[in-house]
Design an enzyme around this catalytic site. Structure first.
Site, PDB file in Angstrom:
ATOM      1  N   HIS A 187     -17.057  29.036   1.603  1.00  0.00           N
ATOM      2  CA  HIS A 187     -17.857  27.973   1.504  1.00  0.00           C
ATOM      3  C   HIS A 187     -17.580  27.065   2.681  1.00  0.00           C
ATOM      4  CE1 HIS A 187     -19.406  29.369  -2.375  1.00  0.00           C
ATOM      5  NE2 HIS A 187     -18.353  29.970  -2.801  1.00  0.00           N
TER       6      HIS A 187
ATOM      7  N   TRP B 298      13.288   2.062   3.866  1.00  0.00           N
ATOM      8  CA  TRP B 298      12.269   2.994   4.123  1.00  0.00           C
ATOM      9  C   TRP B 298      11.041   1.814   4.432  1.00  0.00           C
ATOM     10  CZ3 TRP B 298       7.252   4.120   2.236  1.00  0.00           C
ATOM     11  CH2 TRP B 298       6.649   5.512   2.827  1.00  0.00           C
TER      12      TRP B 298
ATOM     13  N   GLU C 276       1.126  24.075  -3.447  1.00  0.00           N
ATOM     14  CA  GLU C 276       2.481  23.765  -3.371  1.00  0.00           C
ATOM     15  C   GLU C 276       2.865  24.475  -2.173  1.00  0.00           C
ATOM     16  OE1 GLU C 276       4.485  21.934  -4.299  1.00  0.00           O
ATOM     17  OE2 GLU C 276       6.586  22.824  -4.194  1.00  0.00           O
TER      18      GLU C 276
ATOM     19  N   LYS D 236      12.302  10.029  -1.074  1.00  0.00           N
ATOM     20  CA  LYS D 236      12.442  10.981  -2.347  1.00  0.00           C
ATOM     21  C   LYS D 236      11.598  10.581  -3.562  1.00  0.00           C
ATOM     22  CE  LYS D 236      14.286  14.529  -4.652  1.00  0.00           C
ATOM     23  NZ  LYS D 236      13.353  15.924  -4.334  1.00  0.00           N
TER      24      LYS D 236
ATOM     25  N   ASN E 194      14.492  -3.834  -2.748  1.00  0.00           N
ATOM     26  CA  ASN E 194      13.447  -2.231  -2.789  1.00  0.00           C
ATOM     27  C   ASN E 194      12.185  -3.173  -3.484  1.00  0.00           C
ATOM     28  OD1 ASN E 194      15.913  -1.087  -1.856  1.00  0.00           O
ATOM     29  ND2 ASN E 194      16.031   0.308  -3.910  1.00  0.00           N
TER      30      ASN E 194
ATOM     31  N   GLU F 169       5.311  19.103   4.778  1.00  0.00           N
ATOM     32  CA  GLU F 169       6.210  18.237   4.738  1.00  0.00           C
ATOM     33  C   GLU F 169       7.444  18.685   5.540  1.00  0.00           C
ATOM     34  OE1 GLU F 169       7.445  16.709   0.890  1.00  0.00           O
ATOM     35  OE2 GLU F 169       7.527  18.727  -0.111  1.00  0.00           O
TER      36      GLU F 169
HETATM   37  O1  M6R Z   1       9.679  12.279  -8.481  1.00  0.00           O
HETATM   38  P1  M6R Z   1       8.202  12.830  -8.657  1.00  0.00           P
HETATM   39  O2  M6R Z   1       8.084  14.252  -9.264  1.00  0.00           O
HETATM   40  O3  M6R Z   1       7.413  11.531  -9.406  1.00  0.00           O
HETATM   41  O4  M6R Z   1       7.653  12.856  -7.081  1.00  0.00           O
HETATM   42  C1  M6R Z   1       6.459  13.282  -6.821  1.00  0.00           C
HETATM   43  C2  M6R Z   1       6.233  13.601  -5.306  1.00  0.00           C
HETATM   44  O5  M6R Z   1       6.454  12.230  -4.582  1.00  0.00           O
HETATM   45  C3  M6R Z   1       6.929  14.624  -4.782  1.00  0.00           C
HETATM   46  O6  M6R Z   1       6.816  15.748  -5.629  1.00  0.00           O
HETATM   47  C4  M6R Z   1       6.753  14.961  -3.515  1.00  0.00           C
HETATM   48  O7  M6R Z   1       5.419  15.328  -3.205  1.00  0.00           O
HETATM   49  C5  M6R Z   1       7.900  15.901  -2.780  1.00  0.00           C
HETATM   50  N1  M6R Z   1       8.128  15.502  -1.418  1.00  0.00           N
HETATM   51  C6  M6R Z   1       7.116  17.217  -2.859  1.00  0.00           C
HETATM   52  O8  M6R Z   1       8.157  18.146  -2.095  1.00  0.00           O
END
Ligand code: M6R
Length: 604
Positions: A502, A74, A479, A599, A98, A486
């Site tokens: 506002h 990535w 959310e 992820k 990584n 995304e």
């Molecule tokens: O593994 P984590 O819960 O710490 O990850 C946090 C965020 O990167 C994660 O929730 C991200 O926003 C997701 N893509 C949301 O769907």
């Protein structure tokens, strides 16, 4: 983010490496590659794009070898080009990495002064050339590797092959996780347990600063002081079969549908339905004495924290601060004496959340985590660990991990309130009963959500979409907007409904769909008024509510089952996931691996 596999095997490692890279796809990547030792010589294939491109390349022009390293990249430093893809090689070494090497520019200049030129923009190329340089200088492999490691600053998980060294593979970790797999006459490196699923179930999670020297018969680990150490062997139950979509079109869809089961599973670890009580894991401090709680997380986990602020303040009467992890330590937070900091993470590896956790720990706070990946860094570094039992979440967009986080946070709220004597026994029983009803309500929505599918078909052509909610539904609106953007790449924002006037109401016209989340209750009257103001300006309002009397009030509506007020955020999380999912399907985007996303975000 990037994924690593390393195999010191008995037979050709290429098929097993490609299988491991397939299991790592969920982390998000934009190029992939493998390198093997073929008759002592390094051979490599790299391709940009999906893993299939690498598989085709290996099929067209095969390479084989009993030891090999592989990587999904990535992009951080340098574009996602073949030149920047891993493994990076010279005639002597092959490296997968990584993380981010922060001082790579200094090292690159130093190499340039020695006449060694780096062709790409990748930080990994620089450390590969540095290692090669030390080998050329006559250092033995382990000394050269240690010398290279001693020069780098930043975060890394590394796996290294060296030409002519058929019984040697080197690895190191700092900041990015690396796991050693112990086989039968075989050894492995993986960036997580999933990489090694189907290869071995005996794992050693390397600790910060560890360096490993693998041969076919043993794994030697040196800690950050270069002392030979023994690390605990864990047994993994993760199987490659878990990364199977079953009859579902996408992992995300499968994970949405798993929610009744995994939420019930998670609640089952904390609730005692017979007594109406909640049991949290043992802790070395008393919840009754906590004066302040700080919740820290990123992305969807951050929105779970925002929901929890409403819960904890309303039901347990404790003041709560909520922080985005990437902001937390840089704003010099003022910690309360004996305060509790709770970090929320699906992966347990998110770099910013982990760094925030360490900051709070160093400041002497009580530190707890709510985490899904049981063997993650956060789970290993916190004193109080509250697991979500969502199982591996493969879709990049978090769904079941979110609702399981909410389940744990709700249970935590009740336990906290009871401990502080602000929730009485009868109230606790009622709240526990509400929580127990959540899985059934979620099932109900999942079995009857056709209106969302036709709604999503129309939403797919929108350019901007707003989600609005009040009170505890405000974080659900946030959310919903995150999930939609995304997955579908449609611009979406979440607003507190009362904030629209506002400023954001200026955006409203007939082309902007506004999704209003308003379960029936006192506060919903206010949300409905705000939605009417939008409708009066030709806004295209879609109501998500259990108030059937409003089903024809706006242009669209999704009527929900009625839930207890306490668990409403847990239940209303489902329609916003479904809206995002079906809109993305209608747009034809890559639902499980949306562009540019990873992820687990293991770099700052
Ligand atoms: O593994 P984590 O819960 O710490 O990850 C946090 C965020 O990167 C994660 O929730 C991200 O926003 C997701 N893509 C949301 O769907």
């Amino acid at each position: 983010m990037c994924g690593i596999i390393g195999i010191l095997g008995k037979t050709d490692t290429v098929p097993a490496m490609l299988g491991a890279l397939k299991r790592l796809e969920y982390r998000g990547y934009d190029s992939a590659g493998v390198a093997v030792l073929d008759d002592g010589q390094i051979k490599r294939r790299r391709e940009i794009g999906k893993l299939q491109a690498l598989m085709n390349s290996v099929g067209d022009d095969p390479i084989a070898g009993t030891s090999g390293i592989g990587h999904t990249r990535w992009a951080t430093h340098g574009e996602p080009t073949t030149k920047n893809a891993h493994p990076h090689i010279t005639s002597r070494v092959a490296v997968v990495h990584n993380g981010i090497i922060e001082n790579f520019r200094d090292l690159r200049d130093e190499l340039k002064n020695l006449g060694i030129i780096c062709e790409g923009e990748s930080d990994t190329e620089v450390i590969t050339k540095l290692l090669d340089h030390y080998l050329q200088d006559g250092m033995d492999p382990v000394t050269a590797f240690k010398a290279m490691i001693s020069r780098v600053t930043g975060a890394y998980a590394l796996a290294v092959l060296m030409s002519g060294e058929k019984d040697l593979m080197l690895g190191a970790r700092r900041g990015s996780p690396l796991v050693i797999g112990l086989g039968d006459g075989e050894m492995f490196f993986g960036s997580d347990a999933l990489a090694l699923a189907d290869l071995t179930n005996r794992l050693i999670y390397m600790e910060e600063g560890d360096l490993a020297v693998l041969s076919h018969s043993k794994a030697e680990i040196y800690d950050k002081n270069d002392t030979l150490v023994q690390r605990k062997i864990s047994f993994s139950h993760i199987s490659g079969a878990l990364i199977d979509r079953g009859n579902h079109r996408h992992f995300m869809q499968k994970e949405i549908y798993e929610q009744p089961t995994v939420v019930a599973q998670t609640l089952g670890r904390y609730l005692n339905p017979n007594t109406g009580t909640i049991a949290l894991p043992a802790m070395d401090f008393s919840l009754a004495n906590i004066s302040k709680i700080t919740l820290v997380a990123c992305g969807t986990s951050y929105y779970a924290a925002l929901v929890a602020k409403y819960w904890i303040e309303q039901y347990a009467h404790v003041s709560v601060d909520v922080d985005i992890a990437s902001e937390f330590r840089y704003r010099n937070p003022v910690y309360a004496q004996g305060g509790l900091c709770l970090f929320i993470s699906q992966s347990g590896e998110t770099a910013d959340t982990l760094a925030a956790l360490r900051h709070a720990k160093d400041a002497g706070q009580h530190v707890g985590v709510i985490v899904n990946a049981a063997e993650s860094s956060m789970a290993r570094e916190a004193a109080l660990v509250m697991h979500t039992h969502a199982g591996p979440e493969i879709g990049v967009a978090s769904t079941k991990a979110f609702t399981c986080q909410l389940a744990v946070l709700a249970a935590f709220t009740v336990a906290l309130g009871v401990e502080r004597s602000v929730i009485e026994t009868s109230r606790s029983r009622a709240l526990v009963a509400e929580l127990e009803s959540a899985p059934t309500l979620i099932s109900k929505i999942l079995s009857d959500h056709d209106p969302i599918i036709s709604m999503a078909d129309k939403l797919a052509s929108a350019r901007d979409i707003l989600f609005v909610g009040r009170g505890i539904q405000y974080p659900i609106a946030l959310e919903g907007a995150l999930k939609l953007k995304e997955l579908s790449y449609i611009h979406a924002e979440g607003y507190a409904a009362g904030e629209l006037k506002h400023g954001p109401i200026a955006l409203i016209d007939e082309h902007v769909p506004v999704i209003g989340i308003a379960p029936k209750g006192e506060i919903s009257k206010k949300t409905i008024s705000n939605l009417q103001e939008i409708a009066a300006r030709k806004g295209n309002v879609i109501l998500v509510s259990d108030d059937i009397s409003l089903s024809t009030e706006f242009k669209g509506a999704f009527i929900m089952p009625t839930a207890g007020q306490f668990i409403e955020p847990l239940v209303y999380a489902i329609p916003v996931q479904l809206i995002a999912y079906y809109t993305a399907v209608a747009k034809g985007t890559d639902v499980d691996q949306p562009r540019n996303l990873a992820k687990a975000v293991t770099v700052e």
